[in-house]
Write an enzyme that holds these catalytic residues in place. Structure first.
Site, PDB file in Angstrom:
ATOM      1  N   GLU A   1      49.039  19.282  92.785  1.00 15.71           N
ATOM      2  CA  GLU A   1      48.655  19.419  91.374  1.00 15.71           C
ATOM      3  C   GLU A   1      49.148  18.229  90.541  1.00 15.71           C
ATOM      4  O   GLU A   1      49.544  18.388  89.378  1.00 15.71           O
ATOM      5  CB  GLU A   1      49.193  20.746  90.818  1.00 15.71           C
TER       6      GLU A   1
HETATM    7  C1  LIG Z   1      50.049  22.016 100.877  1.00 15.47           C
HETATM    8  C2  LIG Z   1      49.137  21.220  99.999  1.00 15.47           C
HETATM    9  C3  LIG Z   1      48.151  21.870  99.274  1.00 15.47           C
HETATM   10  C4  LIG Z   1      47.262  21.135  98.498  1.00 15.47           C
HETATM   11  N1  LIG Z   1      46.239  21.791  97.849  1.00 15.47           N
HETATM   12  C5  LIG Z   1      45.243  21.044  97.290  1.00 15.47           C
HETATM   13  C6  LIG Z   1      44.046  21.678  96.806  1.00 15.47           C
HETATM   14  O1  LIG Z   1      43.924  22.906  96.827  1.00 15.47           O
HETATM   15  N2  LIG Z   1      43.070  20.891  96.315  1.00 15.47           N
HETATM   16  C7  LIG Z   1      43.164  19.530  96.259  1.00 15.47           C
HETATM   17  O2  LIG Z   1      42.220  18.881  95.825  1.00 15.47           O
HETATM   18  N3  LIG Z   1      44.290  18.895  96.694  1.00 15.47           N
HETATM   19  C8  LIG Z   1      45.311  19.619  97.217  1.00 15.47           C
HETATM   20  N4  LIG Z   1      46.449  18.997  97.689  1.00 15.47           N
HETATM   21  C9  LIG Z   1      46.541  17.547  97.584  1.00 15.47           C
HETATM   22  C10 LIG Z   1      47.598  17.094  96.583  1.00 15.47           C
HETATM   23  O3  LIG Z   1      47.180  17.362  95.278  1.00 15.47           O
HETATM   24  C11 LIG Z   1      47.886  15.616  96.859  1.00 15.47           C
HETATM   25  O4  LIG Z   1      48.623  15.572  98.068  1.00 15.47           O
HETATM   26  C12 LIG Z   1      48.640  14.949  95.731  1.00 15.47           C
HETATM   27  O5  LIG Z   1      47.819  14.824  94.606  1.00 15.47           O
HETATM   28  C13 LIG Z   1      49.146  13.558  96.124  1.00 15.47           C
HETATM   29  O6  LIG Z   1      48.149  12.783  96.719  1.00 15.47           O
HETATM   30  P1  LIG Z   1      48.458  12.042  98.108  1.00 15.47           P
HETATM   31  O7  LIG Z   1      48.968  13.059  99.051  1.00 15.47           O
HETATM   32  O8  LIG Z   1      47.280  11.265  98.506  1.00 15.47           O
HETATM   33  O9  LIG Z   1      49.667  11.072  97.787  1.00 15.47           O
HETATM   34  P2  LIG Z   1      49.527   9.595  97.182  1.00 15.47           P
HETATM   35  O10 LIG Z   1      48.600   9.607  96.037  1.00 15.47           O
HETATM   36  O11 LIG Z   1      49.269   8.642  98.290  1.00 15.47           O
HETATM   37  O12 LIG Z   1      51.005   9.366  96.623  1.00 15.47           O
HETATM   38  C14 LIG Z   1      52.097   8.909  97.426  1.00 15.47           C
HETATM   39  C15 LIG Z   1      53.249   8.556  96.475  1.00 15.47           C
HETATM   40  O13 LIG Z   1      52.857   7.485  95.615  1.00 15.47           O
HETATM   41  C16 LIG Z   1      52.984   7.860  94.262  1.00 15.47           C
HETATM   42  N5  LIG Z   1      51.877   7.288  93.495  1.00 15.47           N
HETATM   43  C17 LIG Z   1      50.566   7.331  93.787  1.00 15.47           C
HETATM   44  N6  LIG Z   1      49.860   6.701  92.835  1.00 15.47           N
HETATM   45  C18 LIG Z   1      50.731   6.248  91.928  1.00 15.47           C
HETATM   46  C19 LIG Z   1      50.616   5.537  90.699  1.00 15.47           C
HETATM   47  N7  LIG Z   1      49.433   5.181  90.197  1.00 15.47           N
HETATM   48  N8  LIG Z   1      51.746   5.255  90.033  1.00 15.47           N
HETATM   49  C20 LIG Z   1      52.950   5.627  90.504  1.00 15.47           C
HETATM   50  N9  LIG Z   1      53.122   6.308  91.649  1.00 15.47           N
HETATM   51  C21 LIG Z   1      52.027   6.620  92.346  1.00 15.47           C
HETATM   52  C22 LIG Z   1      52.955   9.383  94.252  1.00 15.47           C
HETATM   53  O14 LIG Z   1      53.657   9.927  93.124  1.00 15.47           O
HETATM   54  C23 LIG Z   1      53.664   9.714  95.570  1.00 15.47           C
HETATM   55  O15 LIG Z   1      55.048   9.689  95.391  1.00 15.47           O
HETATM   56  C24 LIG Z   1      47.382  19.723  98.424  1.00 15.47           C
HETATM   57  C25 LIG Z   1      48.405  19.078  99.125  1.00 15.47           C
HETATM   58  C26 LIG Z   1      49.261  19.804  99.920  1.00 15.47           C
HETATM   59  C27 LIG Z   1      50.311  19.065 100.700  1.00 15.47           C
END
Ligand SMILES: Cc1cc2nc3c(=O)[nH]c(=O)nc-3n(C[C@H](O)[C@H](O)[C@H](O)COP(=O)(O)OP(=O)(O)OC[C@H]3O[C@@H](n4cnc5c(N)ncnc54)[C@H](O)[C@@H]3O)c2cc1C
Length: 567
Positions: free
Chosen positions: A427
């Site tokens: 989220e």
């Molecule tokens: C158990 C689980 C349930 C989930 N449920 C859903 C769901 O129902 N629907 C859905 O759509 N998604 C869902 N998600 C996805 C979740 O919302 C994402 O994992 C989350 O938004 C982070 O994206 P990412 O994993 O690609 O991490 P990334 O975006 O790759 O982030 C990695 C790190 O980099 C940081 N970062 C990234 N971009 C920036 C920036 N611009 N500036 C500073 N820091 C940054 C982040 O804060 C983080 O620390 C779920 C994830 C999990 C693990």
């Protein structure tokens, strides 16, 4: 250790700190009488204690599995879901026209708090539906509203949100899923979505996916994204289910925790979908669901913290070790007392912030006053990040209170810690929440922040006679926060704001917690005063170092090169 819903704490916070009285006084929420509130909290508490809490451990031990393309949920979850749906707990704040209770979001928040403590992995299912219901109420065509809302609100169908793709996590604008017009008003949706919570189940008749995708020739980034309703089974105009749609669960993730919640990789292969909101206006519609879920996820964090706290208190009262005075149990040791007091004081602060946020949302709904709207928008990232950080910190401390037994699964302390970890990630990660706070939420020149600080400073002034020292400490903390907010607003280079965003958000929560505890000391009994003294004397001072961190800017941080990390 059986879970006991903290109904009195919630009620005390709603009435004396969050200002729920103002919500109940509006015409819009005239039905939220004191008796109704009492009945809702009492009935929901019973269901959480008796039906949901016993499902917590089975959900962990027997995760949802994918068998021949069908998701089989954890033992007892179907009955638990039925109890949630039949109790009306999905649609507490949903529109009465479609079967909802039309009651304030504050009550939904209170019930979600209890359900999250009792069984987080199951609670995530109705939380997704609640967000979808709100998004449809605000953005869907009448046709979609009449077809989907009654079934989502009754719980016969449930909802999911589909944003994330392998290359599009925090950067939602990078998503590639496609939507091609079919020429009959529907669209063919294709693409892969990952990490979809409750992407399927074996206890609702239908699963309604809200999917973000791109129309042909749409502009890159978030401005070219549209939102679609893509049901697992396609309903006819009467809501009777017809053919199965072209979508499937490819796999379920093996996770650190939250095992009872199936987290799915979804494949859409030309699945039929219907537009929600205007073409290329998908992000605005999805933001309604995301804001709902951000409050909800913050509440998940504090709900788990409450469960972990109750476990730790019970263990600390039983376990005897060392020469402890009094009962001889470890609760008599100063360091264990420190951990338990920290846990209790933090849960109280996080709950206060969540309820203040919910009250601001309700006042916006009831009055349409832009000041309430700005207040709700400002508090949402604080509630999400602080609530979930509190969940993680408190659950970890709960493990520590248990000593070695905390690391052994059968106590349940470790499960809280594993389950809650993801709430700081999904989220919108907590880093992204903090960036939202110091950038978008300060775009008004800090008006919403300053208005809130002025209000709580005035309230603090009025308590100086009764609690001069406590009030002075809170007053000064508000003043320090105001000065750093002024500094932030003056920084044109966003990197300078972002470098200190996380400590700033935490400092803001610390100060709001100080305000809440001080008001609790004023309005409550001696026990609340003792906890307030603990928080204000020992936890509130952290705000000063957090604010110093915030004001340092970005130069020294960004001077550290990627190569330095390898040195
Ligand atoms: C158990 C689980 C349930 C989930 N449920 C859903 C769901 O129902 N629907 C859905 O759509 N998604 C869902 N998600 C996805 C979740 O919302 C994402 O994992 C989350 O938004 C982070 O994206 P990412 O994993 O690609 O991490 P990334 O975006 O790759 O982030 C990695 C790190 O980099 C940081 N970062 C990234 N971009 C920036 C920036 N611009 N500036 C500073 N820091 C940054 C982040 O804060 C983080 O620390 C779920 C994830 C999990 C693990």
């Amino acid at each position: 250790m059986p879970y006991r819903a903290p109904v009195q704490d919630i009620r005390f916070l709603m009435d004396t700190i969050a200002g729920f009285g103002a919500v109940a006084d509006t015409d819009r929420f005239a039905d939220a009488t004191s008796d109704t509130v009492e009945a809702i909290l009492t009935e929901a508490a019973k269901m959480c204690e008796n039906v949901l809490a016993p499902l917590q451990r089975p959900g962990d031990l027997h995760p949802a599995v994918l068998e021949n393309g069908v998701v089989r949920t954890s033992p007892g979850f179907a009955d638990g879901y039925k109890a949630i749906a039949e109790g009306g707990w999905i649609g507490i704040s949903a529109a009465p026209d479609f079967g909802g209770m039309g009651l304030p979001m504050t009550l939904t928040t209170a019930v979600n708090d209890m359900m999250s403590s009792a069984c987080l992995s199951l609670q995530l299912n109705p939380l997704m539906s609640q967000g979808q219901i709100e998004a449809l109420e605000h953005h869907a065509s009448d046709e979609i509203k009449y077809l989907y809302l009654p079934k989502l609100i009754s719980g016969e169908w449930c909802g999911t949100m589909n944003l994330t793709e392998p290359q599009a996590g925090s950067d939602v604008g990078a998503l590639r899923s496609k939507a091609e017009p079919n020429g009959d008003g529907s669209y063919a949706i294709s693409g892969q979505k990952i990490y979809i919570s409750w992407g399927d189940n074996d206890f609702t008749e239908n699963v309604c996916h809200l999917v973000l995708a791109r129309l042909p020739d749409s502009v890159p980034g978030t401005k070219g994204i549209s939102l679609f309703m893509v049901p697992k089974f396609i309903p006819d105009a009467d809501g009777d289910l017809g053919e199965r749609n072209d979508l499937r669960v490819v796999s379920l993730e093996h996770k650190m925790g939250l095992h009872g919640s199936p987290t799915a990789v979804m494949e859409y292969s030309g699945a039929k979908g219907w537009l929600v909101g205007p073409e290329n206006g998908g992000m605005a519609a999805m933001f309604t669901m995301m804001n709902n879920a951000r409050l909800g996820v913050g509440v998940q964090g504090l709900g788990v913290a409450e469960g972990a706290l109750q476990h730790a208190i019970a263990y600390a009262n039983e376990r005897k070790q060392g020469k402890a005075p009094g009962t001889g149990a470890i609760i008599e040791h100063a360091d264990v007392r420190r951990m338990l007091a920290t846990m209790k004081a933090e849960v109280f602060a996080a709950r206060a912030i969540a309820l203040m946020n919910a009250v601001a949302i309700d006042m916006t709904t009831a009055t349409d006053d832009p000041k309430w709207k700005a207040r709700a928008a400002f508090l949402t990232p604080i509630c999400k990040a602080f609530g979930t950080d509190t969940g993680i910190d408190v659950a970890s401390m709960g493990v520590q209170v248990h000593g070695g037994m905390g690391f052994i699964e059968e106590t349940g302390a470790a499960q809280y810690s594993r389950d809650v970890r993801v709430t700081a990630i999904y989220e919108g990660t907590n880093g992204i929440q903090a960036m939202d706070l110091v950038a978008r939420k300060l775009m008004d020149g800090g008006d919403a922040a300053f208005a809130l600080l002025e209000e709580i400073q005035d309230i603090t002034d009025a308590t100086k006679k009764k609690f001069p020292n406590l009030a002075e400490a809170v007053w000064q903390a508000i003043e320090n926060l105001r000065e750093t907010t002024e500094w932030l607003v003056a920084q044109d280079d966003l990197t300078d704001r972002f470098a200190g965003a996380v400590p700033y958000l935490r400092a803001f929560a610390r100060v709001l917690g100080g305000h809440a505890h001080l008001q609790a000391a004023v309005a409550g009994d001696a026990s609340r005063e003792r906890l307030a003294r603990f928080y204000i004397n020992r936890l509130l001072p952290e705000h000063a170092s957090l604010l110093a961190h915030t004001r340092t800017g970005s130069a020294d941080l960004m001077a550290i090169t990627p190569d330095d990390f390898a040195a």
